[in-house]
Enzyme design. Sequence first.
Site, PDB file in Angstrom:
ATOM      1  N   ASP A  64      -9.286 -25.131  12.704  1.00 24.10           N
ATOM      2  CA  ASP A  64      -9.113 -23.743  12.280  1.00 24.10           C
ATOM      3  C   ASP A  64      -9.707 -22.814  13.340  1.00 24.10           C
ATOM      4  OD1 ASP A  64      -8.675 -21.400  10.929  1.00 24.10           O
ATOM      5  OD2 ASP A  64     -10.035 -21.819   9.260  1.00 24.10           O
ATOM      6  N   ASP A 174     -16.849 -27.585   2.160  1.00 23.01           N
ATOM      7  CA  ASP A 174     -17.777 -26.509   1.781  1.00 23.01           C
ATOM      8  C   ASP A 174     -19.206 -27.023   1.724  1.00 23.01           C
ATOM      9  OD1 ASP A 174     -15.453 -24.987   1.288  1.00 23.01           O
ATOM     10  OD2 ASP A 174     -16.453 -23.931  -0.356  1.00 23.01           O
ATOM     11  N   ARG A 202     -20.505 -11.078  11.604  1.00 21.59           N
ATOM     12  CA  ARG A 202     -19.383 -10.935  10.685  1.00 21.59           C
ATOM     13  C   ARG A 202     -19.440 -12.226   9.884  1.00 21.59           C
ATOM     14  NH1 ARG A 202     -14.740 -14.204   9.484  1.00 21.59           N
ATOM     15  NH2 ARG A 202     -12.927 -12.924   9.055  1.00 21.59           N
ATOM     16  N   ASP A 204     -18.325 -14.947   7.509  1.00 21.34           N
ATOM     17  CA  ASP A 204     -17.020 -15.459   7.099  1.00 21.34           C
ATOM     18  C   ASP A 204     -17.023 -15.940   5.648  1.00 21.34           C
ATOM     19  OD1 ASP A 204     -14.295 -16.431   7.980  1.00 21.34           O
ATOM     20  OD2 ASP A 204     -15.135 -18.349   7.326  1.00 21.34           O
ATOM     21  N   TYR A 208     -17.196 -17.379  -1.530  1.00 23.69           N
ATOM     22  CA  TYR A 208     -16.998 -18.751  -2.020  1.00 23.69           C
ATOM     23  C   TYR A 208     -18.233 -19.636  -1.930  1.00 23.69           C
ATOM     24  CZ  TYR A 208     -12.564 -16.730  -0.593  1.00 23.69           C
ATOM     25  OH  TYR A 208     -11.523 -15.868  -0.396  1.00 23.69           O
ATOM     26  N   LEU A 209     -19.415 -19.066  -1.714  1.00 24.86           N
ATOM     27  CA  LEU A 209     -20.590 -19.897  -1.415  1.00 24.86           C
ATOM     28  C   LEU A 209     -20.974 -20.828  -2.563  1.00 24.86           C
ATOM     29  CD1 LEU A 209     -22.954 -17.484   0.556  1.00 24.86           C
ATOM     30  CD2 LEU A 209     -21.038 -18.876   1.353  1.00 24.86           C
ATOM     31  N   GLU A 211     -20.132 -22.563  -6.606  1.00 26.21           N
ATOM     32  CA  GLU A 211     -19.089 -22.987  -7.531  1.00 26.21           C
ATOM     33  C   GLU A 211     -19.716 -23.092  -8.911  1.00 26.21           C
ATOM     34  OE1 GLU A 211     -20.102 -25.008  -4.905  1.00 26.21           O
ATOM     35  OE2 GLU A 211     -18.690 -24.012  -3.571  1.00 26.21           O
ATOM     36  N   GLU A 246     -16.934 -10.512   5.173  1.00 28.01           N
ATOM     37  CA  GLU A 246     -15.523 -10.780   5.011  1.00 28.01           C
ATOM     38  C   GLU A 246     -15.322 -11.240   3.572  1.00 28.01           C
ATOM     39  OE1 GLU A 246     -11.657 -13.365   5.633  1.00 28.01           O
ATOM     40  OE2 GLU A 246     -13.632 -14.301   5.515  1.00 28.01           O
ATOM     41  N   HIS A 311      -7.035 -11.268  13.386  1.00 26.16           N
ATOM     42  CA  HIS A 311      -6.579 -12.533  13.954  1.00 26.16           C
ATOM     43  C   HIS A 311      -5.856 -13.399  12.935  1.00 26.16           C
ATOM     44  CE1 HIS A 311     -10.263 -13.229  11.840  1.00 26.16           C
ATOM     45  NE2 HIS A 311     -10.027 -14.530  11.847  1.00 26.16           N
TER      46      HIS A 311
HETATM   47  C1  NOJ Z   1     -11.443 -16.206   7.318  1.00 26.44           C
HETATM   48  C2  NOJ Z   1     -11.067 -16.192   8.759  1.00 26.44           C
HETATM   49  O1  NOJ Z   1     -10.696 -14.886   9.143  1.00 26.44           O
HETATM   50  C3  NOJ Z   1      -9.938 -17.175   8.948  1.00 26.44           C
HETATM   51  O2  NOJ Z   1      -9.435 -17.097  10.262  1.00 26.44           O
HETATM   52  C4  NOJ Z   1     -10.413 -18.563   8.601  1.00 26.44           C
HETATM   53  O3  NOJ Z   1      -9.325 -19.443   8.646  1.00 26.44           O
HETATM   54  C5  NOJ Z   1     -11.037 -18.608   7.202  1.00 26.44           C
HETATM   55  N1  NOJ Z   1     -11.931 -17.527   6.954  1.00 26.44           N
HETATM   56  C6  NOJ Z   1     -11.797 -19.893   6.988  1.00 26.44           C
HETATM   57  O4  NOJ Z   1     -12.981 -19.882   7.735  1.00 26.44           O
END
Ligand code: NOJ
Length: 549
Positions: A64, A174, A202, A204, A208-209, A211, A246, A311
């Site tokens: 990813d 996770d 930033r 990410d 979702y931290l 459950e 985010e 992105h």
């Molecule tokens: C959000 C990011 O912007 C994205 O690019 C990524 O795939 C997911 N979080 C998972 O980390």
Amino acid sequence: MLNEHDLTWYKDAVFYELYVRAFKDGNADGHGDLPGLLSQLDYLQELGVDCIWLLPICPSPLVDDGYDVSDYRGVHEDYGTLDDFKALVEGIHARGMRVIIDIVVNHTSDQHPWFLQARASKDSPLHDWYVWSDTPEKYREARIIFKDTESSNWAFDTLTGQYYWHRFYSQQPDLNYDNPAVQQEMLDILDFWLALGVDGFRVDAVPYLFEREGSNCENLPETHQYVKRMRAHMDANWPGRIMLAEANQWPEDVREYFGDGDEFHMAFHFPIMPRLYMALKQGTRRSIVEILQRTPGIPPLAQWCIFLRNHDELTLEMVTEEERQFMWEQYAPVPRMRLNLGIRRRLAPLLDDDPRRIRLLNALLFTLPGSPVLYYGDEIGMGDDIWLHDRNGVRTPMQWDASPNAGFSPADRLYEPVIADDVYGYQVRNVAQQRADPASLWHSTRHMLAVRKQHRAFGRGTFELALPENEAVLGFWRALEPEPGAAEDGERFLILVNLTDAPQRAALDLADWAGAQPLDVLNGESWPAVGGSAYKVELAPYAHHWLKF
Ligand code: NOJ
């Protein structure tokens, strides 16, 4: 030099989101890197950027694109070394700019040594750093985010015979935030990068931290508790450094991530983004107004981040099913343009490369409440390549000039090909050419940015809608009261935009402003003085005006 005393710099800052691999290749291997970026800092300074946001730079198997971290305390070998990173931070600060980095807190790579140990044995002390279950039946109410590739949030691990939890790709297990060691480790990782001089993160995938059974496993109280802990840690040890969330959620849910000023400093405003595009196709401001009215107030030192593209795919998670269909029909007519719940295209192609519409959305980016985030390449209207894998089509090499490989790299083979089509290709669309042309998008972007920075009302001012009867016209006020005893006057702007391709008339009630003579600060034109009755305006197709009162 950097003004280290300015602890609320993020309120005035213009951010620039940058993908290191795409920006500039410093060692001719076909991949952008930190030394390459260092060599281009003058460009970002000239554009007027205040803070660079770097997409993930840590070692990663790149399933990813770096959001699958395999070592939180290093730099990916394609990008350089920690020493290169230090030199970069120094270079950024020397130019009075700042830098924040992406920190992937929710998950790691399945190749991270933690996960390798976690699955080696159920008795491993690292086992409990991840979320395991003997059945894939738990947490059924959690949605699947990468819908196109994943069919479950659980993946079976052959070594342990258990399932592990993952909200994104199955190669991104996770972390288990119920484990205090995980919580502490992430704070230590923040310290590692803060000590290297980063101005913040930033963060990410914040929602979702944790459950919990019976919930959708998003925005849980436990997550907020941990965010408060992160913030308290930052405030106590690193004043002036920031955390940007985010959290792709509805405004009322994102609002919670500001807490009482004790969670995030900043958060992206996801829901407004697709509505800016929607408004252009609908020819009415309705969806923008609705979401702004649905956006709660935030603590005084908190700040939204406004963006047009990033992105990822242009996400359509925060719209209704009907709106999503509309957006897909309008902006993604070719099936390949669609990805998960979004659209994998860049700003300029989305707007048919129409300079009026691109400038209009830029104008909103720079004047809506919050700090703007530009995506690299959008300042020159770069194109995309929808045929590349996943979201790579919006991550192609920066187009510096018309020389081979767009001046990005001298290598024979690049990590992805440069855009080379007739309209968006590097031969005709690049930084050098646009810098030489005063009428270019680059110049207009730079100009808007410069004007914005002359007026603190845009970063710090209040926001109030000013809606004429004609719904094709969006208007709003941005105002900053003079600070008591301060030398600076307050300031007040009326922003007016025409969302359609036709001229529009509108009448505004400006009774309180009788006698004032508005000045369009973008082009220096004076507007007729405000009289006693309704103020009548006529706006050209897709016009935008920043009127100072
Ligand atoms: C959000 C990011 O912007 C994205 O690019 C990524 O795939 C997911 N979080 C998972 O980390």
